[in-house]
Motif scaffolding. Structure first.
Motif, PDB file in Angstrom:
ATOM      1  N   VAL A   1       0.843  -1.196   0.000  1.00 13.42           N
ATOM      2  CA  VAL A   1       0.000   0.000   0.000  1.00 13.42           C
ATOM      3  C   VAL A   1       0.877   1.244   0.000  1.00 13.42           C
ATOM      4  O   VAL A   1       1.785   1.365   0.822  1.00 13.42           O
ATOM      5  N   LEU A   2       0.619   2.144  -0.927  1.00 12.25           N
ATOM      6  CA  LEU A   2       1.330   3.424  -0.993  1.00 12.25           C
ATOM      7  C   LEU A   2       0.405   4.539  -0.515  1.00 12.25           C
ATOM      8  O   LEU A   2      -0.796   4.515  -0.769  1.00 12.25           O
ATOM      9  N   ARG A   3       1.014   5.492   0.169  1.00 18.81           N
ATOM     10  CA  ARG A   3       0.268   6.714   0.515  1.00 18.81           C
ATOM     11  C   ARG A   3       1.249   7.870   0.479  1.00 18.81           C
ATOM     12  O   ARG A   3       2.319   7.792   1.067  1.00 18.81           O
ATOM     13  N   GLY A   4       0.884   8.917  -0.250  1.00 17.98           N
ATOM     14  CA  GLY A   4       1.758  10.086  -0.345  1.00 17.98           C
ATOM     15  C   GLY A   4       3.164   9.757  -0.819  1.00 17.98           C
ATOM     16  O   GLY A   4       4.128  10.360  -0.366  1.00 17.98           O
ATOM     17  N   GLY A   5       3.285   8.779  -1.723  1.00 19.62           N
ATOM     18  CA  GLY A   5       4.601   8.458  -2.288  1.00 19.62           C
ATOM     19  C   GLY A   5       5.438   7.514  -1.444  1.00 19.62           C
ATOM     20  O   GLY A   5       6.534   7.135  -1.838  1.00 19.62           O
ATOM     21  N   GLU A   6       4.900   7.141  -0.271  1.00 19.82           N
ATOM     22  CA  GLU A   6       5.647   6.223   0.606  1.00 19.82           C
ATOM     23  C   GLU A   6       4.934   4.887   0.714  1.00 19.82           C
ATOM     24  O   GLU A   6       3.715   4.813   0.553  1.00 19.82           O
ATOM     25  N   THR A   7       5.704   3.856   1.026  1.00 13.57           N
ATOM     26  CA  THR A   7       5.106   2.547   1.269  1.00 13.57           C
ATOM     27  C   THR A   7       4.632   2.507   2.719  1.00 13.57           C
ATOM     28  O   THR A   7       5.449   2.609   3.634  1.00 13.57           O
ATOM     29  N   VAL A   8       3.318   2.381   2.925  1.00 15.63           N
ATOM     30  CA  VAL A   8       2.810   2.342   4.301  1.00 15.63           C
ATOM     31  C   VAL A   8       2.564   0.911   4.773  1.00 15.63           C
ATOM     32  O   VAL A   8       2.405   0.667   5.958  1.00 15.63           O
ATOM     33  N   ALA A   9       2.512  -0.019   3.838  1.00 16.71           N
ATOM     34  CA  ALA A   9       2.429  -1.432   4.210  1.00 16.71           C
ATOM     35  C   ALA A   9       3.049  -2.205   3.060  1.00 16.71           C
ATOM     36  O   ALA A   9       2.722  -1.973   1.902  1.00 16.71           O
ATOM     37  N   ALA A  10       3.986  -3.107   3.373  1.00 14.77           N
ATOM     38  CA  ALA A  10       4.709  -3.812   2.324  1.00 14.77           C
ATOM     39  C   ALA A  10       4.380  -5.293   2.348  1.00 14.77           C
ATOM     40  O   ALA A  10       4.394  -5.921   3.407  1.00 14.77           O
ATOM     41  N   SER A  11       4.068  -5.832   1.187  1.00 13.76           N
ATOM     42  CA  SER A  11       3.888  -7.281   1.016  1.00 13.76           C
ATOM     43  C   SER A  11       3.038  -7.937   2.103  1.00 13.76           C
ATOM     44  O   SER A  11       3.415  -8.936   2.690  1.00 13.76           O
TER      45      SER A  11
END
Ligand SMILES: Nc1ncnc2c1ncn2[C@@H]1O[C@H](COP(=O)(O)OP(=O)(O)O)[C@@H](O)[C@H]1O
Ligand SMILES: [Mg+2]
Length: 511
Positions: free
Chosen positions: A218-228
């Motif tokens: 999950v991306l939010r504002g260009g950052e990964t907020v939850a990965a795999s």
């Protein structure tokens, strides 16, 4: 147990590490990460503008990151062009298709691929075979301009498979599909993953992610907020919460009102499609003030043509179209707009918006003709109008004098819908208005349409998203093969009965 250890130790097929990508005035990726294992379907989720397309464009060689690393099978790669990425096995299915309309399916599939020259017949056979292997039905000898969006997408996927892409990227592929087509696509993607490929699937539709993806980032504002995240261990509400950073939206039906007088009348309407065959085969419908009439159907059953005939962009071969009782059947689009019709076309770029013109110019593109009577539209009035639209409809954009070509799909749609609705129409024809938008974008557009209805506007909503129609339409008509195949009350209708009408099974044959 052993298998689990083995998997966690395996090198991921794809790693994007700490990716930064800046555009003038915008940080699209701010240290984003993505790890995708071989043989899996990996969802990339995020709101409109979260940086998803940018991130996968870094992987596909369209953009070079300002910082960060791309690794395939543990090895660092630097792609200068999409051709470099393709040579490394990365195939991209684009959001806006890049096919040559006058070429056939088979020609488009092989176009630019370094393969020996094949005779036309052999070529078509090979392309047909490849399609069958992955469950992608196509007609290899058909020119692409004749194809529906769903069919064009299959051609894009075949292009990647023809080049033997091991990593397939699909950027919001279901945005242009019917629910049934989306389900089929899910099966195709599973097929490709089971074949050992990695599929990166960008979507806003959470039920698809939970339906056929293995993992989600999950991306939010260009950052990964939850990965795999393993999809089996999460749920749609959790994912939605991660995407928006707030409580998920609900799908409650807004209360209906009592409709008033007929504003849009369509009677015995017939029209031809692009191929010269009848696409609209005798449609009768009425939309009253204060109601949303939904048109459901599988893509390619005359919805697009029906909308175009009502908007004056396609001639009727017989029948009539009336606006507030006045016959508009032969009237040009401008006359219809002057009579209070707003049209939100399926084809945003091209019909609705002009990609090379600025945000300001696009915001007045339709209305300014009508305003020529008064004093000349000054630059500052145009800019003020545009700023107002951008603010009220939540359009995320750079400088307003820049071409709209840089805006994401959701922002283009907000601008287009905002422009159309700001003209205070009496009838709105909206064709796939929420296609390709994120959860909040969808809700925003739906709320706008409901607010229009509540203000007394007659809304004809053509959508391939049945959930959307069931949520906001007051009446539901099903279009099949150019004709109305059923009418339903969205508050009480059974989904499977609507589904049967969509595929042309008469309701009376249902048990
Ligand atoms: N070519 C570009 N030029 C300028 N800004 C861009 C460009 N591409 C994307 N952006 C901006 O970067 C941000 C992320 O966009 P994008 O990656 O398209 O998001 P998503 O695909 O998640 O909707 C948005 O604010 C968008 O407007
Ligand atoms: Mg995008």
């Amino acid at each position: 147990m052993e298998e689990e250890v083995g998997e966690s130790l395996a090198t991921p097929a794809v790693e994007l590490v700490d990716i930064w990508k800046r555009f003038p005035g915008v940080v699209a990726n701010a240290g984003a990460h993505l790890r995708v294992r071989g043989g899996t379907v990996h969802a990339v989720l995020g709101e409109n503008g979260a940086g998803k397309s940018t991130l996968v464009n870094v992987l596909s060689g369209v953009y070079r990151p300002d910082e960060g690393e791309v690794r395939l099978g543990g090895m660092p790669y630097r792609f200068r062009t999409p051709a470099d990425a393709l040579a490394a096995g990365i195939g991209m299915v684009h959001q806006e298709f890049r096919l040559v309309p006058s070429f056939t399916v088979a020609e488009n599939v092989v176009l630019g691929a370094a393969k020996r020259v094949l005779r036309r017949g052999d070529l078509e056979e090979r392309v047909g075979e490849l399609g069958r292997r992955f469950g992608l039905a196509t007609e290899p000898d058909r020119p692409v301009w004749q194809l529906s969006m769903g069919e064009r997408q299959r051609v894009e996927i075949l292009k990647a498979l023809w080049r033997d892409a091991r990593i397939l990227i699909l950027d919001e592929p279901t945005a242009v599909l019917t629910p049934a087509e989306a389900e089929e696509l899910g099966e195709v993607l599973r097929h490709m993953a089971d074949d050992g490929r990695s599929v990166i699937f960008i979507s806003h539709k959470l039920h698809e992610v939970t339906g056929f993806c293995d993992e989600a980032t999950v991306l939010r504002g260009g950052e990964t907020v939850a990965a795999s995240l393993p999809v089996a261990e999460t749920d749609a509400a959790t994912l939605a919460g991660l995407m928006v950073g707030a409580t998920p939206l609900t799908n409650e039906r807004p209360p209906s009102r009592t409709p008033g007088e007929v504003r849009l009348g369509v009677s015995g309407l017939r029209a031809l499609g692009d191929r010269g065959l009848e696409a609209v085969g005798g449609v009768d419908l009425e939309v009253r003030s204060g109601e949303i009439v939904g048109i459901a159907g599988v893509a390619g059953n005359g919805q697009r043509e029906l909308a175009q005939v009502v908007a004056g962009l396609r001639p009727a071969t017989s029948g009539t179209v009336t606006l507030d009782g006045a016959d508009m059947t032969g009237a040009p689009p401008r006359a219809r707009f002057a009579a209070g019709l707003a049209y939100i076309p399926e084809d945003r770029l091209g019909v609705g918006l002009a990609p090379r013109l600025s945000v300001v110019e696009n915001s007045v593109l339709r209305t300014y003709r009508g305003q020529r009577r008064g004093p000349f539209l000054s630059g500052s009035r145009m800019a003020a109008h545009c700023r107002d639209l951008v603010e009220r409809f939540g359009v995320r954009t750079g400088p307003l004098g820049d071409p709209i070509a840089g805006l994401s799909g959701g922002n283009l749609q907000r601008l287009l819908v905002g422009r159309e609705l700001s003209g205070r129409p009496s009838v709105v024809v909206a064709a796939q208005p929420t296609r390709g938008l994120d959860v909040q974008g969808v809700k925003a557009i739906q709320n706008l349409l409901v607010a229009e209805r509540d203000a007394g506007t007659a809304v004809l909503l053509i959508s391939e998203d049945l959930d959307e129609l069931l949520t906001i339409a007051d009446r539901l008509l099903v279009l099949h093969d150019g004709s109305i195949a059923g009418e339903f009350d969205p508050a009480s209708a059974e989904r499977h009965a609507i589904g049967e009408a969509m595929v042309g099974q008469a309701p009376e044959t249902a048990p």
